[in-house]
Design an enzyme around this catalytic site. Structure first.
Site, short mmCIF file in Angstrom:
data_model
loop_
_atom_site.label_atom_id
_atom_site.label_comp_id
_atom_site.label_asym_id
_atom_site.label_seq_id
_atom_site.Cartn_x
_atom_site.Cartn_y
_atom_site.Cartn_z
N CYS A 267 45.08 46.67 33.45
CA CYS A 267 46.37 46.44 34.11
C CYS A 267 47.15 47.75 34.27
CB CYS A 267 47.15 45.37 33.34
SG CYS A 267 48.57 44.71 34.24
N HIS A 351 43.16 40.75 33.91
CA HIS A 351 43.25 40.56 32.46
C HIS A 351 41.99 39.91 31.92
CE1 HIS A 351 47.47 41.67 31.52
NE2 HIS A 351 47.59 41.48 32.81
N GLU A 353 41.07 39.58 28.98
CA GLU A 353 41.28 38.86 27.71
C GLU A 353 41.76 37.44 27.94
OE1 GLU A 353 45.30 39.74 28.97
OE2 GLU A 353 43.43 40.88 29.01
#
Length: 376
Positions: A267, A351, A353
């Protein structure tokens, strides 16, 4: 008893609803996302942003301390269509409304979020103001929205970052035990130093899950201090705001890239790696916000469903000869991933995660581990 609330946009649009959070007034930049309300509220990347959730019922599952992504709520405000009267989930500890009040978050419900989304779709992200109380003023709310400077030129990474260095050894949440395990440092073979520009807890957990002892350092930590920790890898975290003003981060990344230590960015960290490598960034008209964004791996052709939250992007036309594109958005063709051809350094705009695919992008963490293993 409900309290009246209004939402005003910088273009003069007014939405009337009811307050479901704290009293007061909040101003920020509008973005839309769909679900995952507690993770979004506590994601530091949403600092100075009012979030509109477009799924009609928000709050069904309540809240739990297990689902936070940082130590506090960072979103400037919340806008939803309907707040259910009952929250039902075996992990629920507090209703969304009580959670918002406890964290002093101004929020509004009962508005036409589809109309709001159409405005944002047609005009791009806008400044907005939520105002709560019996004496609210449409004119004052519009003026507040129009007076907000926006995120362009705003360095928020150093605002949301940790103030001191700390260690992280907690793993991802386990369904069987309903908890996060803590692994002894001696059982974690890799040492990763993570720059905290607004890092999410689950990023740190996924690194630990893969054998990393993580040292988290503040955003303004000089590279010399990071290198003195003798890391096997350096991680550049997500975060809010405009990447260009973060000159301290750009210089530190340049210094790290002078070594052979593997670097991985997500990001804002992706954008900062690009800037440190000589590329440029730009402000997007709408940005990417949601959990259903298709991104293609340019080397394999594989399409991944990703979670996104960014209003800035790396300008692909500005990439120098030693930086190549490795991922692209299939929504608008914008750049989603880069790698250095002369260094062990790569990054991703979305993202990995998060779990929209649910784990389509998680292998990027494995690549980082492999890069550290190869260097050994």
């Amino acid at each position: 008893m409900t309290k009246p609330a209004i939402l005003a946009l910088a273009d003069g649009s007014i939405f009337r609803g009811e307050a479901i959070g704290a009293d007061g007034q909040t101003v920020g930049v509008f973005n839309t996302a769909m679900t995952g309300y507690q993770e979004i509220l506590t994601d530091p990347s949403y600092a100075q942003q009012i979030v509109t959730l477009t799924y009609p019922h928000i709050g069904n599952t309540g809240t739990t301390p297990e689902d936070v992504e940082s130590d506090c709520v960072w979103s400037a405000g919340l806008v939803i269509r309907d707040l259910p009267l009952v929250a039902s989930n075996w992990r629920n500890t507090m209703s969304l409304s009580d959670y918002l009040k406890a964290n002093n978050v101004v929020a509004i419900a009962g508005i036409d979020t589809r109309r709001l989304t159409r405005i944002l779709r047609e005009k791009g992200s806008q400044n907005g103001c939520i105002m709560v109380g019996d004496n609210i003023s449409e004119e004052a709310a519009i003026a507040a929205a129009q007076g907000f400077p926006g995120l362009k030129g705003m360095d928020l990474a150093k605002v949301v970052s940790a103030k001191e260095k700390y260690e992280w050894r907690s793993t991802v949440w386990d369904l069987k035990t309903d908890s996060h395990a803590t692994i002894e440092a001696a059982d974690l073979p890799y040492h990763v130093v993570a720059y905290d520009y607004g890092v999410k807890y689950n990023i740190l957990r996924m690194l630990v899950e893969r054998g990393c002892r993580v040292t988290v350092v503040p955003a303004q930590t000089p590279a010399s201090e990071v290198l003195a920790l003798q890391p096997d890898g350096v991680f550049l975290s997500n975060g809010p705001g405009d990447p260009e003003p973060c000159d301290y981060a750009i210089q530190a990344i340049k210094d790290v890239l002078e070594t052979e230590i593997p670097v991985f960015g997500i990001c804002l960290g992706h954008q900062l790696l690009a800037l440190a490598s000589g590329a440029k960034t730009l402000k997007m008209g709408h940005g990417h916000h949601g959990a259903n964004h298709p991104v293609q791996d340019l080397d394999t052709g594989v399409v991944m469903i990703t979670s996104q939250n960014h209003g800035f992007a790396v300008d692909e036309a500005s990439l120098p000869s030693n930086v190549r594109a490795i991922h692209k958005s299939l929504f608008d063709g914008s750049l989603q991933g880069i790698e250095r051809t002369d260094k062990s350094a790569f990054s991703f705009q979305g993202h990995p995660e998060a779990s929209p695919g649910p784990n389509d992008v998680a292998p990027l963490f494995d690549r980082f581990i492999n890069e550290m293993a190869k260097r050994r």
